[in-house]
Design a protein around this motif. Structure first.
Motif, PDB file in Angstrom:
ATOM      1  N   THR A 190     -43.922  61.536  20.953  1.00  0.00           N
ATOM      2  CA  THR A 190     -43.569  61.163  22.329  1.00  0.00           C
ATOM      3  C   THR A 190     -42.721  59.903  22.376  1.00  0.00           C
ATOM      4  O   THR A 190     -41.655  59.864  23.009  1.00  0.00           O
ATOM      5  CB  THR A 190     -44.846  60.969  23.168  1.00  0.00           C
ATOM      6  OG1 THR A 190     -45.598  62.180  23.169  1.00  0.00           O
ATOM      7  CG2 THR A 190     -44.486  60.605  24.603  1.00  0.00           C
ATOM      8  N   THR A 191     -43.171  58.864  21.678  1.00  0.00           N
ATOM      9  CA  THR A 191     -42.437  57.598  21.682  1.00  0.00           C
ATOM     10  C   THR A 191     -41.084  57.729  20.999  1.00  0.00           C
ATOM     11  O   THR A 191     -40.054  57.265  21.513  1.00  0.00           O
ATOM     12  CB  THR A 191     -43.261  56.500  20.984  1.00  0.00           C
ATOM     13  OG1 THR A 191     -44.499  56.344  21.668  1.00  0.00           O
ATOM     14  CG2 THR A 191     -42.512  55.172  21.006  1.00  0.00           C
ATOM     15  N   ALA A 192     -41.064  58.375  19.828  1.00  0.00           N
ATOM     16  CA  ALA A 192     -39.824  58.498  19.053  1.00  0.00           C
ATOM     17  C   ALA A 192     -38.776  59.312  19.801  1.00  0.00           C
ATOM     18  O   ALA A 192     -37.586  58.977  19.808  1.00  0.00           O
ATOM     19  CB  ALA A 192     -40.113  59.133  17.696  1.00  0.00           C
ATOM     20  N   LEU A 193     -39.202  60.402  20.430  1.00  0.00           N
ATOM     21  CA  LEU A 193     -38.260  61.245  21.163  1.00  0.00           C
ATOM     22  C   LEU A 193     -37.703  60.517  22.382  1.00  0.00           C
ATOM     23  O   LEU A 193     -36.521  60.653  22.724  1.00  0.00           O
ATOM     24  CB  LEU A 193     -38.942  62.549  21.585  1.00  0.00           C
ATOM     25  CG  LEU A 193     -38.043  63.633  22.184  1.00  0.00           C
ATOM     26  CD1 LEU A 193     -36.940  64.035  21.204  1.00  0.00           C
ATOM     27  CD2 LEU A 193     -38.866  64.863  22.569  1.00  0.00           C
ATOM     28  N   GLY A 194     -38.553  59.726  23.037  1.00  0.00           N
ATOM     29  CA  GLY A 194     -38.086  58.940  24.171  1.00  0.00           C
ATOM     30  C   GLY A 194     -37.043  57.916  23.755  1.00  0.00           C
ATOM     31  O   GLY A 194     -36.034  57.710  24.431  1.00  0.00           O
ATOM     32  N   ILE A 195     -37.255  57.279  22.608  1.00  0.00           N
ATOM     33  CA  ILE A 195     -36.287  56.302  22.087  1.00  0.00           C
ATOM     34  C   ILE A 195     -34.990  56.996  21.720  1.00  0.00           C
ATOM     35  O   ILE A 195     -33.893  56.532  22.043  1.00  0.00           O
ATOM     36  CB  ILE A 195     -36.876  55.568  20.862  1.00  0.00           C
ATOM     37  CG1 ILE A 195     -37.987  54.623  21.300  1.00  0.00           C
ATOM     38  CG2 ILE A 195     -35.779  54.803  20.106  1.00  0.00           C
ATOM     39  CD1 ILE A 195     -38.767  54.003  20.159  1.00  0.00           C
ATOM     40  N   LEU A 196     -35.093  58.123  21.035  1.00  0.00           N
ATOM     41  CA  LEU A 196     -33.914  58.841  20.537  1.00  0.00           C
ATOM     42  C   LEU A 196     -33.032  59.357  21.671  1.00  0.00           C
ATOM     43  O   LEU A 196     -31.815  59.122  21.686  1.00  0.00           O
ATOM     44  CB  LEU A 196     -34.362  60.006  19.655  1.00  0.00           C
ATOM     45  CG  LEU A 196     -33.271  60.901  19.071  1.00  0.00           C
ATOM     46  CD1 LEU A 196     -32.418  60.126  18.083  1.00  0.00           C
ATOM     47  CD2 LEU A 196     -33.884  62.121  18.395  1.00  0.00           C
ATOM     48  N   ASN A 197     -33.621  60.075  22.608  1.00  0.00           N
ATOM     49  CA  ASN A 197     -32.840  60.768  23.636  1.00  0.00           C
ATOM     50  C   ASN A 197     -32.647  59.986  24.927  1.00  0.00           C
ATOM     51  O   ASN A 197     -31.807  60.363  25.745  1.00  0.00           O
ATOM     52  CB  ASN A 197     -33.482  62.120  23.961  1.00  0.00           C
ATOM     53  CG  ASN A 197     -33.098  63.191  22.960  1.00  0.00           C
ATOM     54  OD1 ASN A 197     -32.243  62.972  22.100  1.00  0.00           O
ATOM     55  ND2 ASN A 197     -33.729  64.344  23.055  1.00  0.00           N
ATOM     56  N   ILE A 198     -33.397  58.918  25.114  1.00  0.00           N
ATOM     57  CA  ILE A 198     -33.251  58.146  26.341  1.00  0.00           C
ATOM     58  C   ILE A 198     -32.830  56.705  26.030  1.00  0.00           C
ATOM     59  O   ILE A 198     -31.702  56.306  26.297  1.00  0.00           O
ATOM     60  CB  ILE A 198     -34.565  58.132  27.164  1.00  0.00           C
ATOM     61  CG1 ILE A 198     -34.943  59.552  27.587  1.00  0.00           C
ATOM     62  CG2 ILE A 198     -34.397  57.254  28.395  1.00  0.00           C
ATOM     63  CD1 ILE A 198     -34.018  60.177  28.593  1.00  0.00           C
ATOM     64  N   SER A 199     -33.714  55.931  25.448  1.00  0.00           N
ATOM     65  CA  SER A 199     -33.464  54.496  25.281  1.00  0.00           C
ATOM     66  C   SER A 199     -32.226  54.221  24.434  1.00  0.00           C
ATOM     67  O   SER A 199     -31.268  53.582  24.888  1.00  0.00           O
ATOM     68  CB  SER A 199     -34.689  53.830  24.639  1.00  0.00           C
ATOM     69  OG  SER A 199     -35.853  54.109  25.365  1.00  0.00           O
ATOM     70  N   ALA A 200     -32.230  54.681  23.180  1.00  0.00           N
ATOM     71  CA  ALA A 200     -31.098  54.424  22.282  1.00  0.00           C
ATOM     72  C   ALA A 200     -29.841  55.145  22.760  1.00  0.00           C
ATOM     73  O   ALA A 200     -28.736  54.603  22.690  1.00  0.00           O
ATOM     74  CB  ALA A 200     -31.455  54.852  20.859  1.00  0.00           C
ATOM     75  N   ASN A 201     -30.018  56.364  23.255  1.00  0.00           N
ATOM     76  CA  ASN A 201     -28.861  57.145  23.702  1.00  0.00           C
ATOM     77  C   ASN A 201     -28.105  56.447  24.830  1.00  0.00           C
ATOM     78  O   ASN A 201     -26.875  56.459  24.868  1.00  0.00           O
ATOM     79  CB  ASN A 201     -29.322  58.540  24.146  1.00  0.00           C
ATOM     80  CG  ASN A 201     -28.174  59.424  24.557  1.00  0.00           C
ATOM     81  OD1 ASN A 201     -27.847  59.535  25.732  1.00  0.00           O
ATOM     82  ND2 ASN A 201     -27.535  60.056  23.595  1.00  0.00           N
ATOM     83  N   LYS A 202     -28.837  55.822  25.756  1.00  0.00           N
ATOM     84  CA  LYS A 202     -28.185  55.116  26.866  1.00  0.00           C
ATOM     85  C   LYS A 202     -27.301  53.986  26.366  1.00  0.00           C
ATOM     86  O   LYS A 202     -26.258  53.684  26.947  1.00  0.00           O
ATOM     87  CB  LYS A 202     -29.242  54.563  27.830  1.00  0.00           C
ATOM     88  CG  LYS A 202     -29.792  55.581  28.816  1.00  0.00           C
ATOM     89  CD  LYS A 202     -30.796  54.935  29.734  1.00  0.00           C
ATOM     90  CE  LYS A 202     -31.235  55.895  30.838  1.00  0.00           C
ATOM     91  NZ  LYS A 202     -30.172  56.157  31.809  1.00  0.00           N
TER      92      LYS A 202
END
Length: 538
Positions: free
Chosen positions: A282-294
């Motif tokens: 959950t955390t890793a996917l949020g970072i990958l596709n939302i936080s870092a991607n932005k």
């Protein structure tokens, strides 16, 4: 590069950059409101929404821009306006259809996402997806109006409407989430649902701006109709066939990143579970596709603006068979793109720790992902621009082919690379996919137009040398600052970014000016700027 293209590109870039910055800044308070898990739920709503938006609009903005630019170049102004007026009804119908479909399939998507992420129930994800689906009603109409203005090489309406749309969305999103969480004592799921519904409210704001522009430009458009040659008679059926022919490739190109993210959404959890890392999904996917991607997409903002600006311009040069103009525009487009993107992505990768901390707070995984992910923005940018050029020369089918090949590489490599490198493996698979797609696009441009990349390659080598020098200076300055400042503290991280970015940009542009590279790319504008600086110094 024509001054009109450069001006239009910078207008769009300014609008998009402001929109992106706003889209990043709101993350800080939003993260405080909903947390990392809330961001992942937010993503479950936004990825299918983005996919449906691309399908609902049918690649219409750039397709309409290309159609209008093509027939305006022939003096047939009436055809573009005829298409625009009849397309409004179709876009309204398409928007409602997309809304109903996404609303109806939301429970199925909720079940699927919840099966690999135990943090949320299917009904929670369903509620979030349904909340964002309302925006599909308005966005297609808004896209059509933007495309029409772009066909006249007028980028102001698109830029301003995007900024207003973003501001209205963010204000509603933050106020709504705050009220739900702290005044009404509601759940995180309800707060995220309000946040995704903000896309609909933002669309209303953007649409109001476009309607204002339309009323303001109406007199000018009517004057052009008086100059219409009227020699071509094209039926509505033939118009829509041509638009469909243009738009389908734009759909695929427009959803490229969303498709790659969808692969992660569907396979990331299972791949991580297979190596005993399911609790990190959950955390890793949020970072990958939302936080870092932005953060990563910020350097490619200029490429997106170039893609939107270059389609009508390249189409016009191609239709008029002005190949010298075509070559000059491509040379300048690629060089300016790389000139701005290369130092930006290298700088972001070097300063990944303070950059990530400044926006989201320190997270070891987030820093690692951003450091690896940032360089991929170069390929995102090149793919966007090369695909736009293929549209301009009527070889758009190859942009679909290249994307499919890149997508298949991502699909086939994602799981094994995640098993080997965990979250970084997904980034490697994305990079390989985009690299393949970009190289195919570049070859097709060369094959059909005879365009040669030698000048771009030579100048890019010079840019790489300048970027390397800049990177060395930034690394030294960053190391010195880290002895007295803590990059894991938000305010100190911001200070490190300001100092390092300022020095790095100064070094890079000083080298570009000294070598005359900046003057060759930006011409009179740089020379006028230098003269003003000298006069003020005296």
């Amino acid at each position: 590069m024509s001054s009109k293209l450069l001006r239009g590109t910078f207008i769009l870039t300014a609008g998009m950059m402001l929109s992106k910055v706003l889209g990043l800044l709101y993350v800080i308070p939003f993260d405080a409101l909903v947390g990392a898990k809330g961001f992942t739920l937010y993503q479950y709503g936004y990825i299918p929404y983005t996919l449906f938006i691309s399908i609902a609009t049918g690649g219409l903005p750039l397709a309409v821009a290309k159609f209008v630019a093509k027939y305006n170049a022939l003096g047939e102004y009436g055809l573009g306006q005829k298409l625009f007026k009849t397309s409004m009804k179709i876009m309204l119908a398409t928007g409602f259809l997309a809304f109903f479909v996404l609303y109806l399939i939301a429970p199925g998507l909720g079940e699927y996402y919840a099966s690999s992420d135990p943090a949320y129930k299917p009904e929670d994800i369903t509620q979030v997806i349904r909340a964002v689906s309302f925006a599909l009603i308005l966005v297609p109409i808004m896209s059509l109006i933007r495309g029409f203005f772009q066909g006249y090489e007028s980028m102001g309406p698109t830029a301003l409407s995007q900024v207003v749309e973003q501001i209205v969305r963010i204000v509603f999103l933050l106020l709504g989430a705050f009220i739900v969480k702290f005044i009404l004592n509601g759940s995180t799921v309800t707060a995220i649902s309000v946040a995704t519904f903000a896309a609909f409210i933002g669309a209303i704001g953007g649409l109001i701006v476009l309607i204002w522009y339309w009323r303001k430009r109406k007199a000018y458009l009517d004057e052009l109709l008086l100059q219409d040659r009227g020699q071509l008679q094209i039926s509505l059926v033939d118009m829509y066939k041509e638009i469909l022919f243009y738009s389908i490739p734009f759909v695929f190109v427009g959803i490229a990143m969303t498709l790659f993210q969808a692969v992660d959404t569907l396979t990331f959890g299972k791949a991580m579970a297979s190596i005993g890392k399911s609790e990190e999904t959950t955390t890793a996917l949020g970072i990958l596709n939302i936080s870092a991607n932005k953060l990563v997409v910020i350097p490619m903002t200029f490429a997106t603006a170039f893609a939107m600006s270059i389609v009508p311009t390249v189409t016009k040069a191609f239709v008029e068979e002005k190949m010298d103009t075509f070559t000059t525009q491509l040379n300048q487009a690629f060089q300016v793109l790389l000139f701005l993107t290369l130092p930006a992505v290298v700088g972001m990768s070097l300063l990944a720790e303070p950059v990530y901390t400044a926006f989201y707070g320190y997270d070891e995984l987030g820093v690692e992902v951003l450091k690896v992910y940032a360089p991929a923005a170069i390929l995102f940018s090149l793919f966007s621009v090369t695909a736009a050029v293929l549209q301009g020369i009527n070889q758009q089918k190859y942009s679909v082919l290249s994307l499919l090949i890149g997508f298949l590489l991502k699909l086939s490599l994602n799981i094994p690379l995640i098993k080997w490198f965990q979250t970084d493996g997904s980034i490697y698979a994305t990079t390989i996919g985009y690299l393949a797609a970009t190289l195919i696009n570049m070859y097709v441009i060369r094959y059909f137009t005879g365009y040669r990349y030698q000048l771009v390659f030579r100048r890019t080598l010079l840019m790489i040398i300048f970027t390397g020098i800049m990177a060395l200076v930034v690394s030294v300055v960053n190391g010195l600052l880290n002895t007295g400042l803590d990059p894991q503290h938000r305010l100190q991280a911001i200070l490190i970014i300001i100092i390092c970015a300022g020095i790095g940009a100064g070094v890079y542009f000083a080298l570009a000016l000294k070598s005359k590279l900046a003057q060759r790319l930006f011409g009179n504008r740089i020379e006028k700027w230098q003269k003003k600086i000298r006069l003020r110094a005296k």
